[in-house]
Design an enzyme around this catalytic site. Structure first.
Site, PDB file in Angstrom:
ATOM      1  N   GLN A  80      -0.530   9.652  -7.109  1.00  0.00           N
ATOM      2  CA  GLN A  80       0.442   9.052  -6.193  1.00  0.00           C
ATOM      3  C   GLN A  80       0.493   7.526  -6.302  1.00  0.00           C
ATOM      4  OE1 GLN A  80      -0.042  11.628  -2.237  1.00  0.00           O
ATOM      5  NE2 GLN A  80      -1.864  11.558  -3.507  1.00  0.00           N
ATOM      6  N   ASP A  85       0.089   3.699   1.591  1.00  0.00           N
ATOM      7  CA  ASP A  85      -0.144   4.322   2.904  1.00  0.00           C
ATOM      8  C   ASP A  85       0.898   3.885   3.952  1.00  0.00           C
ATOM      9  OD1 ASP A  85      -2.397   5.209   1.603  1.00  0.00           O
ATOM     10  OD2 ASP A  85      -3.744   3.767   2.548  1.00  0.00           O
ATOM     11  N   THR A 138       0.850  -1.193   0.000  1.00  0.00           N
ATOM     12  CA  THR A 138       0.000   0.000   0.000  1.00  0.00           C
ATOM     13  C   THR A 138       0.891   1.251   0.000  1.00  0.00           C
ATOM     14  OG1 THR A 138      -1.458   1.426   1.305  1.00  0.00           O
ATOM     15  CG2 THR A 138      -0.342  -0.253   2.543  1.00  0.00           C
TER      16      THR A 138
HETATM   17  O1  F6P Z   1      -5.052   2.729   0.408  1.00  0.00           O
HETATM   18  C1  F6P Z   1      -4.542   3.422  -0.665  1.00  0.00           C
HETATM   19  C2  F6P Z   1      -5.379   4.640  -0.961  1.00  0.00           C
HETATM   20  O2  F6P Z   1      -4.828   5.297  -2.077  1.00  0.00           O
HETATM   21  C3  F6P Z   1      -5.552   5.611   0.202  1.00  0.00           C
HETATM   22  O3  F6P Z   1      -4.450   6.445   0.379  1.00  0.00           O
HETATM   23  C4  F6P Z   1      -6.806   6.327  -0.211  1.00  0.00           C
HETATM   24  O4  F6P Z   1      -7.486   6.822   0.922  1.00  0.00           O
HETATM   25  C5  F6P Z   1      -7.608   5.247  -0.887  1.00  0.00           C
HETATM   26  O5  F6P Z   1      -6.694   4.259  -1.302  1.00  0.00           O
HETATM   27  C6  F6P Z   1      -8.397   5.702  -2.090  1.00  0.00           C
HETATM   28  O6  F6P Z   1      -9.160   4.632  -2.512  1.00  0.00           O
HETATM   29  P1  F6P Z   1      -9.865   4.521  -3.930  1.00  0.00           P
HETATM   30  O7  F6P Z   1      -8.816   4.331  -4.971  1.00  0.00           O
HETATM   31  O8  F6P Z   1     -10.749   3.337  -3.793  1.00  0.00           O
HETATM   32  O9  F6P Z   1     -10.592   5.805  -4.135  1.00  0.00           O
END
Ligand code: F6P
Length: 374
Positions: free
Chosen positions: A300, A136, A134
């Site tokens: 990102q 994150d 991830t």
């Molecule tokens: O977990 C990775 C992430 O990019 C987080 O930083 C963000 O909150 C989330 O996924 C966004 O999710 P999605 O791509 O489902 O909008």
């Protein structure tokens, strides 16, 4: 010994390095251990609906530098999957596919949610191994997740670029970075990019404190400021409400009460989505400087993985094939002190690794005069 059959899936949000990890597992499994590999498409949905293809030396070649995942991904959960407009428990369907294809192990590449789903399938008696992915960096039990280093580089470059335009116009630029409820990405990129203010979910902020820091910069001759804000950063008041609701959810014994509290928390979180825009407007009002907002979002997560992520993903991927060969299942292959180690899924599933308040990065940011908004 019969050839081992392994399945691989990628779940949750994509991240740079997923293909490098698939390649690392696949090449080692094929060439060192003579295993057979199937790739399931679109996360847990692929194994629930038996959608797979054979991974071989041809389709594993040339993917090291590719962003995204050649398998596709989804946020589907084995026990709560939308099928024909209904939420279904597909655990039995997954077990059926696993048995029908004579799998010896299912490898699940993903973040925090995937670790929980991996444990769910382990508890359903499947041989499971997971990997931590991830941007994150918030998966417990590992020093780092792959995807993080690439996102850190992209976010840092964005902050670098925002500097020159903020400087030219004497503006505040508020840059929102991803990271869900953890501040690793914003804190790291904020330090690397020299942001003047860094706001992370672990440290609630007040507008006054940020405005004061910006005014102090103006007094010392710097008429521009860069504010790096994590998407999950909260004001003191918002953080208090989230804490109370989270504790109430944990304590709720009644199913309906729990559901209502969860929906209250969700509604509260919807308001936070506008935090960055509100912050920018409020800073403009309280400092008298023009302010602009830049929301980096999925930039990102896109594109080719950094060298660091390629190495980490290949290392953990190759080690995964060793774990399978040894029959060492029920673990996440984690990165600890430069080694790939197996951490039991029970020890990490459901635990979010947030930035500890005594982390050296926090101390470092303060030492160089960065405001953390508190
Ligand atoms: O977990 C990775 C992430 O990019 C987080 O930083 C963000 O909150 C989330 O996924 C966004 O999710 P999605 O791509 O489902 O909008």
């Amino acid at each position: 010994m019969p050839q081992k059959q392994i399945g691989i899936l990628t779940a949750g949000g994509d991240a740079p390095g997923l293909n490098a990890a698939i390649r690392g597992i696949g090449k080692t499994a094929l060439s060192h251990y003579d295993m057979q590999i199937l790739g399931f498409q679109k996360g847990f949905r692929g194994i629930a609906q038996n959608q797979s293809f054979v991974l071989n030396s041809e389709n594993l070649a040339g993917i090291l530098t590719l962003g995204g995942t050649i398998l596709g991904t989804s946020r589907d959960k084995p026990h709560k999957m939308a099928i024909g407009g209904k939420s279904m428990d597909m655990t039995n369907a997954i077990i059926e596919t696993y048995e029908q294809l004579h799998l010896d192990c299912l490898v699940c590449l993903g973040g925090g949610g995937t670790q929980k789903n991996a444990l769910h399938l382990k508890n359903a008696s499947l041989n499971i191994i997971s990997l931590p992915k991830t941007i994150d960096n918030d998966v417990a039990g590992t020093d780092m997740t792959f995807g993080f280093d690439t996102a850190l580089g992209i976010a840092t470059e964005a902050i670098d670029r925002l500097h020159s335009t903020a400087h030219s116009h004497h503006r505040i630029i508020v840059a929102e970075l991803m990271g869900h409820n953890a501040g690793w990405l914003t804190l790291g990129a904020g330090i690397a990019g020299g942001a003047d203010v860094i706001l992370i979910p672990e440290i609630p902020y007040t507008i006054e404190s940020i405005a004061d820091a910006i005014k102090r910069r103006v007094q010392s001759g710097s008429r521009f400021s860069i504010v790096a804000v994590a998407e999950g950063a909260l004001t003191h008041e918002q953080a208090r409400t989230v804490k109370v609701l989270t504790e109430e959810i944990a304590a709720a014994t009644d199913k309906v009460e729990r559901k209502n509290l969860k929906s209250k928390l969700w509604q509260h979180e919807q308001v936070h989505i506008n935090n960055t825009l509100n912050l920018s407007r409020q800073l403009e009002e309280s400092t008298g400087l023009e302010s602009r907002t830049s929301i980096l979002g999925h930039l990102q997560r896109g594109g080719t993985p950094s060298a660091g992520d390629r190495i980490l993903a290949t290392h953990l991927g190759a080690a995964t094939a060793d774990f399978i060969d040894q029959g060492n299942y029920g673990v996440m292959v984690a990165y600890k002190n430069h080694q790939a180690i197996g951490v039991p899924l029970e020890e990490i599933a459901g635990i979010k690794k947030r930035v500890p308040l005594d982390h050296p990065w926090i101390e470092t940011a303060r030492k160089v005069g960065t405001s953390l908004g508190d």
